[in-house]
Scaffold this motif. Structure first.
Motif, PDB file in Angstrom:
ATOM      1  N   VAL A 125      14.961  22.389 -28.043  1.00  0.00           N
ATOM      2  CA  VAL A 125      15.460  22.344 -26.898  1.00  0.00           C
ATOM      3  C   VAL A 125      15.834  21.551 -25.220  1.00  0.00           C
ATOM      4  O   VAL A 125      15.308  21.740 -24.837  1.00  0.00           O
ATOM      5  CB  VAL A 125      14.371  23.883 -26.363  1.00  0.00           C
ATOM      6  N   ILE A 170       5.297  27.050 -29.031  1.00  0.00           N
ATOM      7  CA  ILE A 170       6.591  28.412 -30.336  1.00  0.00           C
ATOM      8  C   ILE A 170       5.817  29.590 -30.375  1.00  0.00           C
ATOM      9  O   ILE A 170       4.944  29.881 -30.868  1.00  0.00           O
ATOM     10  CB  ILE A 170       7.231  27.665 -30.941  1.00  0.00           C
ATOM     11  N   ASP A 202      19.632  25.463 -24.470  1.00  0.00           N
ATOM     12  CA  ASP A 202      18.612  26.355 -24.266  1.00  0.00           C
ATOM     13  C   ASP A 202      18.374  26.924 -25.148  1.00  0.00           C
ATOM     14  O   ASP A 202      17.572  28.337 -24.919  1.00  0.00           O
ATOM     15  CB  ASP A 202      19.202  26.848 -22.553  1.00  0.00           C
ATOM     16  N   LEU A 220      12.533  22.023 -33.354  1.00  0.00           N
ATOM     17  CA  LEU A 220      12.126  23.186 -32.155  1.00  0.00           C
ATOM     18  C   LEU A 220      12.500  22.506 -30.869  1.00  0.00           C
ATOM     19  O   LEU A 220      13.163  23.216 -30.096  1.00  0.00           O
ATOM     20  CB  LEU A 220      12.037  24.406 -32.300  1.00  0.00           C
ATOM     21  N   ALA A 241      16.906  30.711 -31.388  1.00  0.00           N
ATOM     22  CA  ALA A 241      15.639  30.101 -30.285  1.00  0.00           C
ATOM     23  C   ALA A 241      16.061  29.502 -29.340  1.00  0.00           C
ATOM     24  O   ALA A 241      17.481  29.125 -28.611  1.00  0.00           O
ATOM     25  CB  ALA A 241      15.421  28.269 -31.174  1.00  0.00           C
ATOM     26  N   ASN A 254      14.820  28.793 -25.160  1.00  0.00           N
ATOM     27  CA  ASN A 254      14.407  27.913 -24.300  1.00  0.00           C
ATOM     28  C   ASN A 254      13.780  28.915 -23.202  1.00  0.00           C
ATOM     29  O   ASN A 254      14.552  29.077 -22.267  1.00  0.00           O
ATOM     30  CB  ASN A 254      14.821  26.484 -23.620  1.00  0.00           C
ATOM     31  N   GLU A 261       6.519  28.705 -24.569  1.00  0.00           N
ATOM     32  CA  GLU A 261       7.680  26.946 -24.766  1.00  0.00           C
ATOM     33  C   GLU A 261       9.394  27.692 -24.724  1.00  0.00           C
ATOM     34  O   GLU A 261      10.089  27.862 -24.342  1.00  0.00           O
ATOM     35  CB  GLU A 261       7.662  25.471 -24.216  1.00  0.00           C
ATOM     36  N   VAL A 262       9.267  27.963 -26.486  1.00  0.00           N
ATOM     37  CA  VAL A 262      10.208  28.277 -27.451  1.00  0.00           C
ATOM     38  C   VAL A 262       9.681  29.205 -27.228  1.00  0.00           C
ATOM     39  O   VAL A 262       8.884  29.824 -28.469  1.00  0.00           O
ATOM     40  CB  VAL A 262      10.717  27.020 -28.011  1.00  0.00           C
TER      41      VAL A 262
END
Length: 241
Positions: free
Chosen positions: A88, A7, A92, A84, A157, A159, A64-65
């Motif tokens: 995801v 993240i 998305d 988070l 947030a 993806n 990834e996020v």
């Protein structure tokens, strides 16, 4: 732990690095969390629009996020990373508050018109706290984990792989106002899943609606999405996306 960044928190601030870490709600929150799964990319002493900052990290990050969040947000939830990573898998694009529809004339996730009239309660989703200090007074708008059309830009947030593969970007003509409305509509038009998730935050600001800058951005937003479109959620240039 594999060493992979899971993240990345992305934000922009007018403060210096030292002042951000010592004074800002977000800076203090990140130090409190001290989670090895979370890294941060902060644009210090920033003078450019949020979309430019956000797009840079979309293109460059390997996380990834990506969590795009304002610097005046207290992150009250000590399980931020866990929430988070769960969120995801379902969506998305994730917010803490949102709207299940996007009506003609909508000017924010919550307001249906420029007079700032609230949308119907059964269209709203999620919860958020407000206050100068962490753990502020909570406003509840409906259930979370809800598919939405719009989420509030205070906390978005993404993806990253899904956004990049679908070509979803922030429109840099919107420096601060309406970038979130625009991004959500772009994301929806490109087939990304949008929704809310239960994550505890406190926002210090109530927003800066109906300022001159807000009205100017509103006019540009309307021209993009209402004056020059053939469908409610597809601006020119992405037909068939």
């Amino acid at each position: 732990m594999t060493g992979q960044k899971l993240i990345e928190v992305v934000s922009a601030t007018r403060l210096s690095r030292a002042d951000f870490m010592e004074r800002s709600a977000l800076g203090l929150s990140l130090q409190r969390l001290a989670d090895p799964r979370i890294t941060a990319s902060i644009a210090f002493q920033n003078r450019i629009g949020l979309p430019a900052v956000y797009n840079h990290r979309l293109a460059q990050s390997t996380a990834e996020v990506l969590l795009f969040v304002h610097d005046d947000v207290w992150i009250d939830d000590i399980f931020l990373a866990d929430r988070l990573l769960q969120a995801v898998t379902a969506f998305d694009v994730v917010g803490v508050v949102g709207n299940t529809r996007c009506s003609e004339g909508q000017v924010s996730w919550a307001f249906t018109d420029e007079q700032l009239n609230w949308d119907a309660e059964d269209c709203l989703s999620g919860a958020i706290a407000n206050g100068a200090e962490p753990f502020g007074r909570v406003s509840r708008f409906g259930s979370s984990t809800t598919p939405c059309r719009l989420v509030d830009g205070v906390f978005i947030a993404v993806n990253r792989d899904a956004a990049m593969s679908r070509g979803a970007r922030f429109d840099e003509q919107f420096g601060f106002h309406f970038y979130d409305m625009d991004f959500c509509r772009e994301a929806h038009a490109r087939g990304l899943r949008i929704g809310t998730w239960p994550i505890s935050i406190t926002h210090q600001s109530a927003g800066n609606f109906r300022s001159d800058a807000w009205r100017e951005a509103c006019a540009r937003y309307r021209q993009k999405w209402e004056a020059s479109t053939t469908t409610a959620d597809q601006p020119r240039g992405i037909e068939g996306a």
